[in-house]
Design a protein around this motif. Sequence first.
Motif, short mmCIF file in Angstrom:
data_model
loop_
_atom_site.label_atom_id
_atom_site.label_comp_id
_atom_site.label_asym_id
_atom_site.label_seq_id
_atom_site.Cartn_x
_atom_site.Cartn_y
_atom_site.Cartn_z
N ALA A 101 11.90 60.00 7.99
CA ALA A 101 12.34 61.35 8.29
C ALA A 101 13.74 61.60 7.73
CB ALA A 101 12.32 61.59 9.80
N ILE A 102 14.53 60.53 7.63
CA ILE A 102 15.88 60.63 7.06
C ILE A 102 15.83 60.64 5.54
CG2 ILE A 102 18.09 59.44 6.81
CD1 ILE A 102 17.57 58.20 9.60
N ARG A 103 14.99 59.80 4.97
CA ARG A 103 15.07 59.50 3.53
C ARG A 103 14.11 60.30 2.66
NH1 ARG A 103 18.29 57.31 0.65
NH2 ARG A 103 17.16 55.55 -0.22
N THR A 104 13.28 61.17 3.28
CA THR A 104 12.31 61.92 2.47
C THR A 104 12.47 63.42 2.72
OG1 THR A 104 10.61 61.77 4.20
CG2 THR A 104 10.64 60.03 2.54
N GLU A 105 11.73 64.18 1.93
CA GLU A 105 11.78 65.64 2.05
C GLU A 105 10.36 66.20 1.97
OE1 GLU A 105 15.86 66.98 -0.12
OE2 GLU A 105 14.37 66.05 -1.43
N GLY A 106 10.22 67.50 2.27
CA GLY A 106 8.95 68.21 2.07
C GLY A 106 7.84 67.75 3.00
N GLU A 107 6.61 67.72 2.45
CA GLU A 107 5.43 67.41 3.27
C GLU A 107 5.46 65.96 3.78
OE1 GLU A 107 1.87 68.33 1.19
OE2 GLU A 107 2.37 70.44 0.91
N LEU A 108 5.97 65.05 2.96
CA LEU A 108 6.05 63.66 3.40
C LEU A 108 6.98 63.53 4.61
CD1 LEU A 108 5.36 60.70 3.05
CD2 LEU A 108 7.15 60.51 1.32
N GLN A 109 8.10 64.22 4.56
CA GLN A 109 9.01 64.18 5.70
C GLN A 109 8.35 64.79 6.94
OE1 GLN A 109 12.18 67.00 5.99
NE2 GLN A 109 13.65 65.45 6.72
N ALA A 110 7.61 65.88 6.75
CA ALA A 110 6.92 66.52 7.89
C ALA A 110 5.93 65.55 8.54
CB ALA A 110 6.21 67.78 7.42
N ARG A 111 5.21 64.79 7.70
CA ARG A 111 4.26 63.82 8.27
C ARG A 111 5.01 62.69 8.97
NH1 ARG A 111 1.44 65.08 3.39
NH2 ARG A 111 2.32 63.30 2.27
N ALA A 112 6.16 62.27 8.44
CA ALA A 112 6.96 61.22 9.08
C ALA A 112 7.49 61.68 10.43
CB ALA A 112 8.11 60.81 8.16
N VAL A 113 7.96 62.93 10.47
CA VAL A 113 8.47 63.49 11.73
C VAL A 113 7.36 63.54 12.78
CG1 VAL A 113 9.29 65.63 12.80
CG2 VAL A 113 10.33 64.83 10.67
N ALA A 116 26.39 48.89 1.43
CA ALA A 116 25.09 49.19 0.79
C ALA A 116 24.42 50.39 1.46
CB ALA A 116 24.18 47.96 0.87
N TYR A 117 24.44 50.44 2.78
CA TYR A 117 23.81 51.57 3.48
C TYR A 117 24.56 52.86 3.20
CZ TYR A 117 20.32 48.93 6.11
OH TYR A 117 19.22 48.19 6.45
N LYS A 118 25.90 52.79 3.20
CA LYS A 118 26.69 53.99 2.96
C LYS A 118 26.46 54.51 1.54
CE LYS A 118 31.38 55.84 3.15
NZ LYS A 118 32.82 55.53 3.35
N THR A 119 26.26 53.59 0.59
CA THR A 119 26.11 53.97 -0.81
C THR A 119 24.72 54.50 -1.13
OG1 THR A 119 27.72 52.28 -1.42
CG2 THR A 119 26.31 53.13 -3.18
N PHE A 120 23.68 53.86 -0.57
CA PHE A 120 22.32 54.16 -1.01
C PHE A 120 21.49 54.98 -0.01
CE2 PHE A 120 23.43 50.17 -3.22
CZ PHE A 120 23.33 50.63 -4.53
N ALA A 121 22.00 55.20 1.20
CA ALA A 121 21.16 55.86 2.21
C ALA A 121 21.69 57.23 2.62
CB ALA A 121 21.05 54.97 3.45
N THR A 122 22.63 57.77 1.86
CA THR A 122 23.24 59.03 2.29
C THR A 122 22.38 60.24 1.92
OG1 THR A 122 24.52 58.98 0.24
CG2 THR A 122 25.60 58.19 2.24
N GLU A 123 21.53 60.12 0.90
CA GLU A 123 20.71 61.24 0.45
C GLU A 123 19.23 60.87 0.48
OE1 GLU A 123 21.87 64.18 -0.24
OE2 GLU A 123 24.01 63.67 -0.10
N PRO A 124 18.32 61.87 0.66
CA PRO A 124 16.88 61.59 0.55
C PRO A 124 16.53 61.08 -0.84
CG PRO A 124 17.28 63.73 1.57
CD PRO A 124 18.60 63.26 1.06
N VAL A 125 15.45 60.32 -0.93
CA VAL A 125 15.00 59.79 -2.22
C VAL A 125 14.49 60.95 -3.08
CG1 VAL A 125 13.42 58.23 -3.38
CG2 VAL A 125 14.38 57.61 -1.15
#
Length: 345
Positions: A187-199, A329-338
């Motif tokens: 839910a943090i790292r994705t967008e759109g329909e995939l994020q909706a399914r994760a939520v 590593a988390y601060k660098t690579f996890a701040t934005e959705p893929v």
Amino acid sequence: MLESTHLYLASIWFILWGVLWAVYFALDGFDLGVGTLAPFLAKTEEEKRIMLNAVGPFWDGNEVWLISAGGVTFAAFPFAYSVMFSWLYTPLLLLLFALILRGVSFEFRSKIENPSWKKLWDTCQFLGSAVPAILLGVAFANIFQGLPFNADYVNPGGTLELLNPYGLAGGVLFLVIFLTHGAIWLAIRTEGELQARAVKTAKTLWPVLLVLVLAFLAWSFVGTQLFGNYFQYPILFVLLLLPVGGLLAMRWFMAAGSWWKAWFSSLAFIIGTTLFGVIGLFPALMPASPNPQYSVTIHNSASSQLTLSIMLGVALVFVPIVIAYQAWAYKTFATEPVGKDDMEY
């Protein structure tokens, strides 16, 4: 019996042993959950790659904590290590193979553009994620319950004896914990329909998790000695604030759409739950059932005082370095959705 300084060091390493397992479950748990959810949430090839890339920069670093937990067991409590790998040899070997299979699937999947090839490694990714989650739950539930040791510490019942109802309940509980943790991460790292399914998945799994936690807690109260230390020292019940607060806060932040806060709440829940079990075991690393005199404890399994002292010095230097690296590593690579441009795997 150990002398006071030796006992003090052994107790410190027992707590550190538990903390290492707790951190491993909290960090590797979400990428095991994502790998297990992939066949059910990803509807297209692009969504499958997004899910892999959502955990790609972190999964191998997270497994450092598993290696550390195993290494500490070997170095600080060698007798416990030998008994553990004797009694739990088959599940631990399966765990190792599953994690290797999973690691290889990350690297090999995108090497050949062939649907059959990708399907093979998707299956490996799923099995390499779901099987470790279940095996870890079965192993720790059996440890919480106590293993039927005899004087020779042999396992006459074999691996199938570990698949008792309480052990299997632990496997299911671990799987659902990791699935929920992974869904929140997506839910943090994705967008759109995939994020909706994760939520939707995270919100659906939470009440299931609540029921399983309450049932496992009640079963542990009736069928194990985990609550003994808590009734002897009631102040220890304060520790329950961490997992209980984490579990409730997780749902609260889900409803508010604050997914980073929900993920940190899940993190607190997993760490608190693991520490609750570890402190309930103390001073036993592997309690014996039904004869407590055969339990593997810090008293009969700790390394020498010199070894424990040197290990503590090394840990005080290197553990902060590892934590600092992973935080970076988390601060660098996890701040934005893929995004579509981040398809490494």
